[in-house]
Design an enzyme around this catalytic site. Structure first.
Site, PDB file in Angstrom:
ATOM      1  N   LYS A 111      44.808  37.395  37.522  1.00  0.00           N
ATOM      2  CA  LYS A 111      43.970  38.575  37.262  1.00  0.00           C
ATOM      3  C   LYS A 111      44.895  39.784  37.103  1.00  0.00           C
ATOM      4  CE  LYS A 111      40.619  41.777  39.417  1.00  0.00           C
ATOM      5  NZ  LYS A 111      39.710  42.050  40.546  1.00  0.00           N
TER       6      LYS A 111
ATOM      7  N   LYS B  83      33.731  53.081  41.722  1.00  0.00           N
ATOM      8  CA  LYS B  83      34.110  52.969  43.136  1.00  0.00           C
ATOM      9  C   LYS B  83      34.112  54.360  43.780  1.00  0.00           C
ATOM     10  CE  LYS B  83      37.177  48.919  42.879  1.00  0.00           C
ATOM     11  NZ  LYS B  83      36.423  48.062  43.810  1.00  0.00           N
TER      12      LYS B  83
ATOM     13  N   ASP C 159      31.815  46.522  38.585  1.00  0.00           N
ATOM     14  CA  ASP C 159      32.973  46.454  39.490  1.00  0.00           C
ATOM     15  C   ASP C 159      33.329  44.999  39.840  1.00  0.00           C
ATOM     16  OD1 ASP C 159      35.037  47.387  41.001  1.00  0.00           O
ATOM     17  OD2 ASP C 159      33.792  48.059  42.690  1.00  0.00           O
TER      18      ASP C 159
ATOM     19  N   GLU D 254      34.557  42.847  37.947  1.00  0.00           N
ATOM     20  CA  GLU D 254      35.155  42.645  36.623  1.00  0.00           C
ATOM     21  C   GLU D 254      36.184  41.519  36.599  1.00  0.00           C
ATOM     22  OE1 GLU D 254      36.314  44.691  38.794  1.00  0.00           O
ATOM     23  OE2 GLU D 254      38.433  44.164  38.685  1.00  0.00           O
TER      24      GLU D 254
ATOM     25  N   ARG E  77      36.178  38.514  37.835  1.00  0.00           N
ATOM     26  CA  ARG E  77      35.608  37.212  37.473  1.00  0.00           C
ATOM     27  C   ARG E  77      35.258  37.162  35.991  1.00  0.00           C
ATOM     28  NH1 ARG E  77      31.030  38.180  41.951  1.00  0.00           N
ATOM     29  NH2 ARG E  77      32.756  39.437  42.722  1.00  0.00           N
TER      30      ARG E  77
HETATM   31  N1  BES Z   1      39.438  44.480  42.803  1.00  0.00           N
HETATM   32  C1  BES Z   1      38.236  44.470  43.545  1.00  0.00           C
HETATM   33  C2  BES Z   1      38.382  43.737  44.872  1.00  0.00           C
HETATM   34  C3  BES Z   1      39.087  44.490  45.948  1.00  0.00           C
HETATM   35  C4  BES Z   1      38.444  45.529  46.612  1.00  0.00           C
HETATM   36  C5  BES Z   1      40.339  44.128  46.348  1.00  0.00           C
HETATM   37  C6  BES Z   1      39.082  46.192  47.628  1.00  0.00           C
HETATM   38  C7  BES Z   1      40.968  44.789  47.379  1.00  0.00           C
HETATM   39  C8  BES Z   1      40.348  45.823  48.016  1.00  0.00           C
HETATM   40  C9  BES Z   1      37.135  43.772  42.752  1.00  0.00           C
HETATM   41  O1  BES Z   1      37.191  43.913  41.382  1.00  0.00           O
HETATM   42  C10 BES Z   1      35.837  44.347  43.215  1.00  0.00           C
HETATM   43  O2  BES Z   1      35.642  45.504  42.982  1.00  0.00           O
HETATM   44  N2  BES Z   1      35.026  43.550  43.862  1.00  0.00           N
HETATM   45  C11 BES Z   1      33.796  43.995  44.367  1.00  0.00           C
HETATM   46  C12 BES Z   1      32.761  42.959  44.052  1.00  0.00           C
HETATM   47  C13 BES Z   1      31.350  43.421  44.282  1.00  0.00           C
HETATM   48  C14 BES Z   1      30.994  44.483  43.250  1.00  0.00           C
HETATM   49  C15 BES Z   1      30.439  42.255  44.179  1.00  0.00           C
HETATM   50  C16 BES Z   1      33.949  44.178  45.877  1.00  0.00           C
HETATM   51  O3  BES Z   1      34.670  43.407  46.492  1.00  0.00           O
HETATM   52  O4  BES Z   1      33.381  45.133  46.395  1.00  0.00           O
HETATM   53 ZN    ZN Z   2      39.026  44.328  40.599  1.00  0.00          ZN
HETATM   54 MN    MN Z   3      36.223  45.699  40.743  1.00  0.00          MN
END
Ligand code: BES
Ligand code: ZN
Ligand code: MN
Length: 481
Positions: free
Chosen positions: A251, A263, A333, A335, A337
């Protein structure tokens, strides 16, 4: 950095690194001054507390006594932090360090393992980020390490050195800000690696090619950004060309703002690390370039930026992925996947022996496991075990996670084949993300590593860790044993 072996101490070594324990100092006996030192330890003039370093001068040599606690408690974690202390104490001081490595073998490990780990920890601790600072770090003075040991094992040392070089590249790519480390920058790194090594070749797909392939899941993420998206395909051929490759998919979100599902501002700067999976794949490929093992490996990197704009995907949008499955984008967010889905479909064309994707995929994995293990998911128990075993061997550990069919209903929607977030709130967020990926990895043996907790450390000393390069390297090398 040069490494060599010697059974004894010699005058050429300006600094001797000698671990001292509170309960057993038989290793001291190689030193002419060992009785004097032991007397000082006994008189509590020199501390054996772990991580404490005391300098003792004897006949033009500096003897750095490295407090190591109780010998009976020496384990992998202790070794790792002892080497960190040792590098801090010698980095800008010592040119030629001789290490009493026989004394550093943890229980349940052997000298060969210890040589690999000490070399790895040594070189990886020499890394310091200063690329975007006007004041540079003081240069490393150390150019030579001698292992004082009854065992000589050049290969073990080379392995640790190559892993550390890969980790340091991973760290640098991660630490670089997103205005420098763009998808294009990652592509240029891969192209440069392939130019300098005849066993590598590299192809970079841009928007037009991805559009032609029907990668609308991938493109739904990048279309909000002005940074051109890249699908980077970097091949290492170490075996016969007809041997099925092992694929690593990374990724590579060079900045994850969340998109329209923006975010919160606090901590958003950490989302420059959202290309940690890509960075670990590129680091591992650099390690392979040094080790040249007889194996075929293909890196596929899904590199894009996730930004809000008038062109960005919106919650509720439905797109068709490369394999024909339709996806309702509930949350822009989620993204990672989406870009990985098409990268996983793209991997099918190489008829791989195995596919492992590596991604900073979810905040939920940090809630569940904290920052010590990488979450390991797989559609095949043998592959899962190989990764977990490699993690134990490399001391870069993983922990197994479920992919039960019970979770399938959590990614269903009335409007598409799949939705990109769970419909049960935040429950099991790392698992629903993995379940989504599983739907795009049905044609081969596949594993997914959620490294959101392990790729970097937060806080005032924020830094990329270089993980899971050690796990991935051991995993790939074990394929040829
Ligand atoms: N890159 C983030 C995951 C992440 C968040 C890694 C904080 C490290 C610290 C990912 O793209 C994301 O935003 N995931 C969301 C998914 C949710 C929207 C279902 C998450 O983990 O909040
Ligand atoms: Zn991400
Ligand atoms: Mn994200």
């Amino acid at each position: 950095m040069k490494f060599n072996f010697s059974p004894t101490v010699s005058a050429k070594q300006d600094t001797l690194l000698v671990p001292i324990f509170s309960d057993n100092n038989s290793s001291l006996e190689k030193l002419a001054c060992h009785q004097a030192i032991q007397a000082l330890i006994d008189a509590q003039q020199i501390s054996t507390a772990k991580g404490e370093v005391t300098a003792y001068f004897f006949e033009q040599q500096k003897v750095l006594l490295l407090g190591a606690g109780k010998k009976s408690e020496l384990n992998e974690n202790r070794l790792q932090s002892l080497i960190e202390s040792a590098v801090k104490a010698t980095k800008t001081q010592a040119q030629h360090v001789a290490i009493f490595v026989d004394a550093l073998v943890p229980k349940s490990r052997d000298i060969n393992w210890t040589l690999t780990q000490v070399s790895q920890y040594w070189v990886s601790n020499l890394y310091a980020y200063d690329t975007t600072k006007s004041k540079k770090e003081s240069a490393t003075k150390t150019t030579q390490i001698t292992f004082i040991s009854a065992t000589e094992n050049e290969k073990a040392v080379q392995l640790g050195y190559a892993i550390a070089q890969g980790m340091n590249i991973t760290k640098e790519l991660g630490n670089l800000p997103s205005n420098i480390c763009t998808p294009t920058y990652l592509a240029e790194h891969a192209l440069a690696l392939s130019k300098n090594n005849s066993q590598f070749s590299c192809e970079v797909l841009g928007a037009d090619e991805m559009y032609a392939l029907g990668m609308h899941s991938f493109l739904s993420v990048s279309k909000g950004s002005d940074e051109p998206e890249k699908l980077i395909v970097l091949k290492y051929q170490g075996a016969q060309s007809n041997e099925a490759p092992h694929i690593l998919v990374g990724k590579g979100i060079t900045f994850d703002s969340g998109g329209i599902s923006l975010k919160p501002g606090a901590g958003m700067e950490e989302m420059k690390y959202d290309m940690g999976g890509a960075a670990s794949v590129l680091g591992t490929m650099n390690t392979l370039a040094l080790l040249t093992p007889k194996i075929n490996v293909i890196a596929i990197i899904a590199a894009a930026e996730n930004m809000p704009s008038a062109r960005a995907s919106k919650p509720g949008d439905v797109i068709t992925s490369m394999n024909g499955k339709t996806i309702e984008i509930i949350n822009t967010d989620a993204e990672g996947r989406l870009v990985l889905a098409d990268a996983l479909t793209y991997a099918e064309r190489f008829e791989p022996a195995s596919v492992v994707d590596i991604a900073t995929l979810t905040g939920a994995v940090i809630v569940g496991l904290g920052s010590h293990p990488t979450a390991v998911y797989a559609n095949d128990d043998a592959l899962s075990k190989e990764l977990l075993d490699a993690g134990l061997e490399a001391w870069d550990r993983g922990w197994p996670m479920p992919l039960w069919e019970n979770y399938e209903e959590e990614i269903t929607t009335p409007f598409a084949d799949l939705r990109n977030t769970g419909n049960v709130g935040r429950a099991g967020g790392s698992i629903t993300a993995a379940m989504f990926l599983k739907a795009f990895a049905e044609k081969y043996t596949w594993a997914h590593l959620d490294i959101a907790g392990t790729a970097w450390t937060s806080g005032k000393n924020m830094a990329s860790t270089g993980r899971p390069v050690p796990m991935l390297t051991h995993y790939l090398l074990n394929k040829i044993k």
